[in-house]
Design a protein around this motif. Structure first.
Motif, PDB file in Angstrom:
ATOM      1  N   VAL A 372      -3.010  25.899  28.925  1.00  0.00           N
ATOM      2  CA  VAL A 372      -4.071  26.438  29.776  1.00  0.00           C
ATOM      3  C   VAL A 372      -3.672  26.428  31.250  1.00  0.00           C
ATOM      4  CG1 VAL A 372      -6.451  26.022  30.574  1.00  0.00           C
ATOM      5  CG2 VAL A 372      -5.900  25.892  28.139  1.00  0.00           C
ATOM      6  N   ALA A 373      -2.776  25.528  31.645  1.00  0.00           N
ATOM      7  CA  ALA A 373      -2.387  25.449  33.061  1.00  0.00           C
ATOM      8  C   ALA A 373      -1.795  26.760  33.564  1.00  0.00           C
ATOM      9  CB  ALA A 373      -1.376  24.313  33.258  1.00  0.00           C
ATOM     10  N   GLY A 374      -1.147  27.501  32.695  1.00  0.00           N
ATOM     11  CA  GLY A 374      -0.575  28.775  33.123  1.00  0.00           C
ATOM     12  C   GLY A 374      -1.627  29.811  33.460  1.00  0.00           C
ATOM     13  N   ARG A 375      -2.779  29.730  32.827  1.00  0.00           N
ATOM     14  CA  ARG A 375      -3.856  30.683  33.075  1.00  0.00           C
ATOM     15  C   ARG A 375      -4.839  30.192  34.143  1.00  0.00           C
ATOM     16  NH1 ARG A 375      -4.853  34.514  28.962  1.00  0.00           N
ATOM     17  NH2 ARG A 375      -2.813  35.238  28.223  1.00  0.00           N
ATOM     18  N   ALA A 376      -5.043  28.878  34.222  1.00  0.00           N
ATOM     19  CA  ALA A 376      -6.041  28.309  35.139  1.00  0.00           C
ATOM     20  C   ALA A 376      -5.437  27.118  35.870  1.00  0.00           C
ATOM     21  CB  ALA A 376      -7.286  27.900  34.362  1.00  0.00           C
ATOM     22  N   PRO A 377      -4.530  27.373  36.836  1.00  0.00           N
ATOM     23  CA  PRO A 377      -3.834  26.253  37.498  1.00  0.00           C
ATOM     24  C   PRO A 377      -4.756  25.350  38.312  1.00  0.00           C
ATOM     25  CG  PRO A 377      -3.349  28.355  38.569  1.00  0.00           C
ATOM     26  CD  PRO A 377      -4.064  28.680  37.306  1.00  0.00           C
ATOM     27  N   VAL A 378      -5.774  25.894  38.950  1.00  0.00           N
ATOM     28  CA  VAL A 378      -6.687  25.053  39.737  1.00  0.00           C
ATOM     29  C   VAL A 378      -7.477  24.138  38.811  1.00  0.00           C
ATOM     30  CG1 VAL A 378      -8.643  25.044  41.328  1.00  0.00           C
ATOM     31  CG2 VAL A 378      -6.834  26.762  41.581  1.00  0.00           C
TER      32      VAL A 378
END
Length: 501
Positions: A372-378
């Motif tokens: 998920v970090a790749g799509r939603a880094p914040v």
């Protein structure tokens, strides 16, 4: 001032309920946010005027039911003021988080405003019946929050929450009546009962009263074995409800121990403190181990609350070892209060972030997500910060709290404290596992998630506005805790002086 802070949210809630249901949802949400912001501003003014030196300030006394020894008595000191401030911050964060709520918005806002009154009223109340009334009303308000806006099994979870905590409150009331009957003249005033120490030299009576009060507060805290209502309540509650339940309502139990059990029942507390130490250590280890076994992200966070509340029970149990140096025991009590504040901010942020995950994927199952970090880094970065802060990494408020608790408890209870340290290691493992599962590796999203056909949305502005200040405060308190400790420490000394009688 305190009366205005307590009653203003309910007054606004009543006004909102008078507005027609067809009004724009933004009107109700704006009124909620504005009221929560005003509450925080008034609390900051109270903090600014509190000054140094400790003691009870901003006291207000009024006759209420004088024939029964019940009065309206409110005030704040170093035990309650930090919790009032933390609660106001968290309620404002929840109001911002709910900005895009569209289900029965008028009732949702009104319920949270009423819930804020019950929480603040309990923290500033200095009469046992006043404490009990706010204690019970908070149960009612949270029941409707869970049942009305929760997930699929919300009705069952809300009922279990209500029955458990309401039965606990009845035990609490029995203990309060026992204190009333022992006092001469009869009174429910906490300050007067603390001064009188009505159960001095009455060991059996004191043990029974402590048992009743201890059970009532242990259910609310919650400690093992009275914790079983907590995971389903958290799992089924809406995100804002979970944040308030963990961040504020659980502190009613631990605050009650410091405000009522220790100062009013010092002899009984010293005699049975070892029992609370054992319960605290068991809660620390059990909460961490069961959290480690969870595959549901929100349920995992719920069990970490059992773990973190266990540290507080350990600290206040260790504080009863009068043969140990007062400096260590004061450190334990100060750490317990600081842990309440830290846990409220950090776990509140974690539950709001869990709500973000559910809003995107409609499930809390960690196995359903990956990369998920790749799509939603914040979102990934803030969740990582909240997790590291919650496990007690240096630089965050959780480290200051746990360091004080463990350092202060080590001398009085070395074996128990050594076992409790294992809880930190397990907590680190469970949060690292969750972060790896959800945010790292190849992208995998639930079939119902927006990411299945398009991007997984990152944090929206209202979500960031709710979470970022909570984590920022966690960092500020971790790097510069002195302005809070200056308020807490005089009250901690007062508690220990009363405990030594």
């Amino acid at each position: 001032m305190l009366t205005a802070i307590v009653l203003l949210p309910t007054a606004v809630a009543v006004l909102l309920l008078c507005v027609p249901r067809g009004a724009p949802p933004g009107l109700f949400l704006a009124a909620w946010v504005a009221t929560a912001a005003l509450e925080l501003a008034l609390t900051v003014a109270v903090w600014w005027g509190y000054g140094a030196g400790g003691g009870m300030r901003y006291e207000t006394r009024a006759r209420w039911i004088p024939s029964a020894g019940v009065g309206y008595h409110v005030g704040v000191d170093g035990l309650s003021l930090p919790l009032v401030a933390m609660a106001c911050v968290l309620f404002l964060a929840c109001a911002l988080y709910a900005w895009r709520e569209r289900r029965r918005v008028r009732e949702f806002a009104a319920l949270f405003l009423f819930l804020q009154t019950t929480c603040l009223g309990l923290f500033v109340g200095l009469d046992l019946i006043l404490f009990f009334i706010f204690f019970d009303l908070s149960i009612v308000a949270m029941y409707f929050v869970i049942a009305g806006w929760g997930h699929r099994h919300a009705a069952r979870a809300a009922l279990k929450f209500f029955l458990y905590t309401f039965i606990g409150s009845l035990a609490l009331l029995l203990g309060f009546i026992g204190l009333y009957l022992a006092a001469s003249p009869h009174t429910f005033d906490i300050v007067d009962l603390t001064r009188e120490n009505p159960l001095a030299g009455r060991s059996l009576y004191g043990a029974l009263v402590l048992l009743a009060i201890g059970v009532g507060l242990a259910v609310k805290t919650p400690t093992v074995p009275f914790h079983t209502w907590l995971p389903p309540a958290h799992t089924e509650a809406p995100a804002a409800g979970s944040a308030i339940l963990a961040g504020v309502l659980l502190k009613m139990g631990t605050y009650g121990f410091l405000r009522i059990a220790l100062p009013i029942l010092p002899g009984a507390w010293r005699q049975y403190a070892a029992v609370f130490v054992v319960i605290g250590v068991v809660s620390v280890l059990y909460g961490a181990l069961v959290a480690l076994a969870q595959s549901d992200f929100k349920r995992m966070i719920a069990y970490t609350s059992v773990n973190h509340m266990g540290y507080i029970i350990l600290a206040i149990g260790a504080a009863a070892s009068v043969a140990t140096g007062v400096e260590a025991r004061q450190l334990a009590v100060s750490g317990a209060v600081f842990q309440m504040v830290s846990h409220g901010l950090l776990t509140g942020a974690l539950f709001l972030l869990a709500g973000v995950l559910y809003a995107r994927g409609r499930t809390y199952d960690m196995a359903a997500y990956s990369g998920v970090a790749g799509r939603a880094p914040v979102f990934a970065a803030l969740t990582g910060v909240a997790a590291f802060a919650s496990l007690g990494l240096p630089g965050f408020s959780g480290f200051i709290a746990e360091f004080q608790i463990l350092t202060g408890s080590l001398g009085p209870r070395p074996v128990a404290t050594g076992l409790a340290v294992l809880g930190i290691v397990i907590t680190a493992g469970l949060f690292l596992r969750a972060l790896r599962q959800i945010f790292l590796g190849p992208l995998r999203l639930p079939a119902v998630a927006p990411g299945a056909a398009g991007p997984f949305p990152d944090l929206r502005p209202h979500e960031s506005a709710a979470v970022v200040p909570l984590l920022a405060l966690g960092v500020i308190l971790g790097l510069a805790p002195r302005f809070v400790l200056d308020v807490i420490e005089p009250a901690s000394r007062d508690v220990l002086e009363l405990l030594a009688r």
